[in-house]
Design a protein around this motif. Structure first.
Motif: not given
Lengths: 261, 75
Positions: B5-7, B49, B54-56, B69-75
């Motif tokens: 998931x990205x933001x 959103x 989060x592919x940048x 851009x921020x990216x985290x593993x989907x929980x």
């Protein structure tokens, strides 16, 4: 997952490079210059060259390039950036010297300088932004303007009988023995930007290895001059500019060897 | 569901509303806002959103480097 949970320093994957300062660029919205400035700044930072890089700014839209990237810069007279860069590179052989020029600057008034600098194999990188128009002065016809393309000085489209043919200057330069790496790239999609970054990185490495002139043409858009939106001008470029100026490496060899294409 | 998931954070005062990021986004997350910033441009923002991976791509094509851009593993 909430957005506030994602926006944390450990999740940061892309941000502005610190080499680009906080000045807002004067370029029109969607201008390719901003992307190429960003690629240069990112590479200079990644390759840790900030202290030894000297850029030569041209006359044209990118005349204020020295306001945006925090490295040493020298301003040159119109078209004379390769001659100025020659002097800088010969006096400071350990520095990385590059010129950043548009098509009006490099392909028109500066043709002699660029041809002879490349023929001598000066150890510099030349970034050539080709948008097929004189962008800064109001969208007049440049040597690279496509056949039939409407500009402010060719309101009925470029007529080859009257104005000559669009000049593929990168192809001419690829034939000169002094050049080590000649390529044509673009920055209209994310994939193209990544590819362009790899090409510029290779060109910078060639200059650091003292292999002669490296030349990177970036086929670009001028949405204000073309009278289109930035997204439309990217599409127009893909449909019209890229078929005439095909992307790819034209020469990739070491100094002294002729291109076979 | 996507693995990541990205933001996207857009500096809305630097954004010139060119819309290149909107075109580059593969998940149609970004859009130009109805409001304008201090310079009068319709700035880019995350309209959808939840779809961001989060592919940048937006950050890579942005000519004014106003996207983080921020990216985290989907929980």
């Amino acid at each position: 997952m909430e957005i506030q949970e994602i926006i944390k320093p450990e999740n940061l994957v892309y941000q502005k490079t610190p080499l680009l300062n906080d000045d807002v660029m004067h370029y029109c919205p969607g201008c390719s210059h901003g992307v190429v400035h960003k690629l240069l700044a990112e590479l200079i930072e990644e390759m840790d060259l900030q202290e030894k890089t000297i850029g030569v700014a041209p006359v044209g839209c990118s005349v204020f390039a020295y306001n945006y990237i925090d490295i040493d810069w020298q301003e040159a007279a119109h078209g004379r950036a390769p001659a100025v860069a020659t002097g800088i590179a010969r006096i400071n052989p350990d520095n990385f010297v590059f010129t950043y020029q548009g098509d009006g600057d490099l392909a028109s008034i500066g043709t002699a300088e660029i041809m002879h600098a490349c023929n001598r194999g000066e150890n510099i990188l030349v970034i050539f932004i080709n948008n097929g128009i004189y962008g800064m002065t109001g969208g007049q016809m440049a040597p690279t303007t496509l056949e039939g393309m409407v500009t402010s000085t060719t309101p009925n489209g470029r007529n080859v009988d009257l104005n000559g043919y669009p000049m593929k200057i990168t192809n001419l330069i690829a034939q000169l023995p002094g050049t080590s790496y000649v390529t044509r790239q673009s920055v209209h999609t994310a994939a193209a930007v990544r590819k362009c970054k790899r090409s510029i990185k290779k060109a910078i490495q060639n200059v650091l290895d003292k292999k002669g002139t490296s030349f990177v043409e970036v086929v670009s858009t001028c949405n204000s001059g073309w009278k289109m939106t930035p997204v439309d001008s990217n599409k127009w470029m893909e449909e019209n500019m890229i078929p005439y100026y095909p992307l790819g490496d034209m020469k990739d060899t070491i100094k002294g060897e002729h291109s076979d294409r | 569901m996507a693995k990541f998931v990205g933001a996207v954070v857009v500096d809305k005062e630097t954004c010139k509303g060119c819309g290149v990021c909107v075109d580059a986004c593969p998940e149609s997350v970004l859009a130009l806002h109805r409001d304008v910033n201090g310079k009068g441009y319709h700035y880019s923002y995350m309209k959808d959103a939840g779809a961001c991976i989060g592919c940048i791509n937006c950050g890579v094509v942005c000519p004014d480097t106003c996207i983080t851009v921020y990216r985290a593993k989907a929980s």
